[in-house]
Design a protein around this motif. Structure first.
Motif, short mmCIF file in Angstrom:
data_model
loop_
_atom_site.label_atom_id
_atom_site.label_comp_id
_atom_site.label_asym_id
_atom_site.label_seq_id
_atom_site.Cartn_x
_atom_site.Cartn_y
_atom_site.Cartn_z
N HIS A 294 -49.85 -17.09 45.43
CA HIS A 294 -48.14 -17.14 44.82
C HIS A 294 -48.03 -17.02 43.44
O HIS A 294 -46.67 -16.24 43.83
N ARG A 295 -47.87 -17.60 42.84
CA ARG A 295 -48.23 -17.91 41.84
C ARG A 295 -47.84 -16.29 40.59
O ARG A 295 -48.20 -15.68 40.26
N VAL A 296 -49.67 -16.23 41.47
CA VAL A 296 -49.77 -14.91 40.73
C VAL A 296 -49.11 -13.35 41.09
O VAL A 296 -49.27 -12.90 40.61
N LYS A 297 -48.77 -14.13 42.17
CA LYS A 297 -47.72 -12.74 42.62
C LYS A 297 -46.51 -12.69 41.81
O LYS A 297 -46.53 -11.87 41.56
N ASN A 298 -45.87 -13.72 41.35
CA ASN A 298 -44.93 -14.03 41.03
C ASN A 298 -44.36 -13.10 39.29
O ASN A 298 -44.35 -13.13 38.73
N ASN A 299 -46.33 -13.85 38.40
CA ASN A 299 -46.71 -13.03 37.29
C ASN A 299 -47.09 -11.61 36.90
O ASN A 299 -46.61 -11.48 36.07
N LEU A 300 -47.81 -11.67 38.08
CA LEU A 300 -48.14 -9.75 38.19
C LEU A 300 -46.56 -9.34 38.88
O LEU A 300 -46.07 -8.25 37.52
N GLN A 301 -45.86 -9.69 39.30
CA GLN A 301 -44.55 -9.03 39.56
C GLN A 301 -43.35 -9.43 38.33
O GLN A 301 -42.53 -8.35 37.87
N THR A 302 -43.80 -10.68 37.56
CA THR A 302 -42.98 -10.14 36.66
C THR A 302 -43.63 -9.73 34.87
O THR A 302 -42.92 -8.49 34.47
N VAL A 303 -44.36 -9.43 35.29
CA VAL A 303 -45.43 -8.39 34.70
C VAL A 303 -45.03 -6.35 34.29
O VAL A 303 -44.58 -5.91 33.76
N ALA A 304 -44.36 -6.72 35.82
CA ALA A 304 -44.02 -5.12 36.01
C ALA A 304 -42.54 -4.99 35.91
O ALA A 304 -42.36 -4.21 35.39
N ALA A 305 -41.71 -6.08 36.43
CA ALA A 305 -40.59 -5.79 35.52
C ALA A 305 -40.19 -5.56 34.46
O ALA A 305 -39.46 -5.05 33.60
N LEU A 306 -40.91 -6.30 33.51
CA LEU A 306 -40.80 -6.47 32.29
C LEU A 306 -41.57 -4.82 31.56
O LEU A 306 -40.92 -3.80 30.93
N LEU A 307 -42.73 -4.31 32.03
CA LEU A 307 -42.94 -2.86 32.24
C LEU A 307 -42.15 -2.19 32.31
O LEU A 307 -41.68 -0.80 31.80
N ARG A 308 -40.89 -1.94 33.27
CA ARG A 308 -40.21 -1.40 33.95
C ARG A 308 -38.54 -1.24 32.89
O ARG A 308 -38.16 -0.58 32.47
N LEU A 309 -38.43 -2.34 32.19
CA LEU A 309 -37.45 -2.54 31.43
C LEU A 309 -37.82 -1.66 30.32
O LEU A 309 -37.08 -0.98 29.69
N GLN A 310 -38.68 -1.70 29.87
CA GLN A 310 -38.75 -0.96 28.64
C GLN A 310 -39.21 0.18 28.79
O GLN A 310 -38.68 1.30 28.79
N ALA A 311 -39.22 0.96 30.05
CA ALA A 311 -39.73 2.52 30.37
C ALA A 311 -38.01 2.28 30.66
O ALA A 311 -37.84 3.80 29.43
N ARG A 312 -36.67 1.80 30.95
CA ARG A 312 -35.74 2.38 30.93
C ARG A 312 -34.99 2.12 29.30
O ARG A 312 -34.12 2.57 29.42
N ARG A 313 -35.68 1.21 28.67
CA ARG A 313 -35.35 1.43 27.48
C ARG A 313 -34.99 2.97 26.65
O ARG A 313 -34.89 3.01 25.42
N MET A 314 -36.84 3.33 26.84
CA MET A 314 -36.28 4.74 26.23
C MET A 314 -35.79 5.77 26.35
O MET A 314 -34.88 5.49 27.10
N GLY A 315 -36.52 6.69 25.47
CA GLY A 315 -35.27 7.31 24.95
C GLY A 315 -35.23 8.55 25.60
O GLY A 315 -36.48 8.23 27.12
N GLY A 316 -34.45 9.69 26.16
CA GLY A 316 -35.17 10.76 26.81
C GLY A 316 -35.64 12.27 26.30
O GLY A 316 -35.88 12.85 26.80
N ALA A 317 -36.35 11.77 25.07
CA ALA A 317 -37.26 12.94 24.01
C ALA A 317 -38.36 13.17 24.67
O ALA A 317 -39.09 12.20 25.87
N GLU A 318 -38.96 14.24 24.86
CA GLU A 318 -40.32 14.78 25.36
C GLU A 318 -41.08 13.65 25.34
O GLU A 318 -41.97 13.12 25.94
N ALA A 319 -41.27 13.34 24.09
CA ALA A 319 -42.55 11.75 23.82
C ALA A 319 -42.33 11.08 24.43
O ALA A 319 -42.71 10.15 25.04
N GLY A 320 -40.52 10.50 23.98
CA GLY A 320 -40.20 9.57 25.17
C GLY A 320 -40.19 9.92 26.75
O GLY A 320 -40.67 8.71 27.67
N GLY A 321 -40.27 10.76 27.57
CA GLY A 321 -39.89 10.32 28.31
C GLY A 321 -41.50 11.26 29.08
O GLY A 321 -42.16 10.15 30.33
#
Length: 504
Positions: A294-321
């Motif tokens: 259960h804790r491993v699942k929560n930790n992995l979900q946390t990693v996924a949430a952080l990566l998703r957050l980072q993806a949203r904060r990137m710009g819309g430029a080609e490199a950023g895309g």
């Protein structure tokens, strides 16, 4: 036994069930008698006997080196069988028989049910090792004699008590003989040791077993003590456990009622303190493993949430895309592992029903092309070990992601089908997974083994290196691309088939 009785006799199912009940219990009689037991049943024409079951003692030397089950003996060859069957009494008279230079005392015990004698138990004692009996052996033999009389009366075994002989105490584990009042007449050394483990500091002989047992158990509210006193006094055939401050013993009470008179009881017991302690440790470890998953699942979900957050904060430029797309792919990879761990956290063993995981992976990858591409699963993956489920979930994620990203244009619609079947012999089954889309297909001169795509590299590494399977990627028969995975798995029970269809 069923086949022999059906072939040679006209006995009904209820009579055969009585034989089964007897055979499930008669290890007790064999051990108390230090003797072999053979169950003989008269044939339908009354001219012969057929042996349908045999039991050797754990406490003495066998009288039969060979298996006797299935042997036929003409009536008249063994007079004691005839006398026990015809007269319905235990027959002990006669001189010992000599078998391969070994003297054997033979006795015959009629097996009675509802007033009818169904067969005869031949009790064969090897006399070669007979010596002056000890108090323990005398108690064993007297108890065996009482049980034999109850079998002849039709009052043993007890129909209302189904005993698991693999889990129940045996004669050698510990034995106590009680009189009609529940007073201990004899306690074997193992039985006395078990009660010492409960906290008894004195001898058992001369004490009331029920009251003594109740005194050793921590006090409880209600009529528990009275019930325990009665159970431990041997008034009813019951199996139960008693837990003291530092020990646990398992007891089985067997009332002795030859000729219908209650003369006492046998109590078989075993010290199960260490067994119960280990069971509790296993339960604790199971709970711990579930919590870890259960804790491993929560930790992995946390990693996924952080990566998703980072993806949203990137710009819309080609490199950023491009960077955003890479991070979104990583999110899905981590998410596939989280799905497996979440499923594992809900089970006590390291096995998962992979169909649910496959459906959730399909739904997760659907975020790439919402509403445009329809996904379908056919067949059944079945139950898989955790070491197979985790890499397979990642492989399925990569292949589906690759199909949706490269197989269909921005405005194209289509279908991706995932099918799973189990093939091969029962002892060496293989899971065959096929992922097929109807998209634009592979580019010309495309070689999946030399392609530098990160997703395909991950797939090859996991399938061939970690799972020990095969990976094939080729154009589909009509249109699109087909990927086939061939993975060795463990055998599973009966399959249930189910399909799932839904939009991607």
């Amino acid at each position: 036994m069923n086949e022999l009785v059906r072939q040679h006799t006209d006995l009904g199912e209820s009579d055969v069930e009585w034989f089964h009940l007897l055979v499930s219990e008669w290890q007790l009689l064999a051990d108390l008698s230090f003797a072999d037991l053979v169950l003989w049943v008269p044939t339908r024409d009354g001219t012969r006997y057929v042996s349908v079951a045999q039991m050797r003692p754990n406490t003495g030397t066998t009288s039969y080196q060979n298996d006797m089950v299935g042997h036929l003996v003409p009536r008249g060859r063994r007079p004691m069988l005839d006398a026990a069957l015809d007269e319905g009494r235990i027959v002990r008279e006669g001189d010992p028989e000599w078998r391969e230079e070994v003297p054997v005392r033979v006795e015959s015990i009629p097996v009675r049910r509802q007033g009818r004698v169904l067969g005869v138990i031949a009790r064969n004692t090897n006399l070669l090792t007979v010596r002056t009996p000890s108090r323990l052996e005398l108690t064993y033999l007297q108890s065996a004699s009482d049980l034999a009389r109850m079998i002849a009366d039709g009052t043993f075994p007890f129909p209302e008590q189904q005993v698991d002989m693999d889990a129940s105490p045996r004669v050698g584990d510990g034995l106590i003989r009680l009189d009609a009042e529940g007073i201990v007449q004899y306690a074997s050394p193992n039985a006395l040791s078990a009660y010492h483990r409960l906290g008894l500091a004195a001898d058992l002989v001369g004490r009331h077993l029920g009251q003594t047992t109740a005194e050793l158990v921590p006090p409880r509210r209600g009529p528990v003590d009275e019930a325990l006193v009665r159970l431990a006094s041997g008034w009813a055939p019951r199996e139960f456990e008693v837990e003291g401050e530092v020990g646990v013993i398992q007891l089985r009470a067997i009332p002795l009622k030859p000729k219908g008179n209650h003369i006492g009881a046998l109590v078989l017991l075993r010290d199960v303190t260490e067994l119960r302690r280990r069971e509790r440790e296993l339960i604790t470890k199971d709970a711990t493993i579930r919590e870890i998953h259960h804790r491993v699942k929560n930790n992995l979900q946390t990693v996924a949430a952080l990566l998703r957050l980072q993806a949203r904060r990137m710009g819309g430029a080609e490199a950023g895309g491009s960077a955003r797309e890479a991070l979104e792919e990583a999110v899905r990879r981590v998410g596939s592992i989280a799905i497996v761990h979440e499923t594992l956290s809900q089970n006590l063993d390291e096995r998962v029903e992979f169909d649910e995981i496959a459906d959730r992976v399909l739904a997760m990858v659907a975020e790439i092309s919402p509403g445009r591409v329809t996904g379908r699963r056919t067949g059944r993956f079945g139950v898989l070990e955790a070491e197979v489920a985790t890499p397979l979930a990642m492989v399925l994620t990569e292949v589906l992601q690759n199909a949706l990203e490269h197989g269909f244009g921005p405005n194209e619609q289509g279908t991706v089908e995932v099918s799973a079947t189990r093939e091969g012999p029962w002892g060496r089954p293989r899971l065959r997974v096929k992922i097929e889309d109807d998209g634009c297909g592979l580019p010309q001169d495309f070689d999946p083994r030399s392609a530098g795509n990160l997703g395909l590299q991950i797939v090859r590494t996991l399938v061939e290196g970690e799972l020990g399977g095969g990976f094939e990627m080729a154009p589909a028969a009509e249109r699109g691309t087909r990927v086939v995975l061939d993975i060795p798995v463990r055998a599973e029970g009966a399959e249930r088939h189910g399909d799932r269809t839904g939009p991607l």
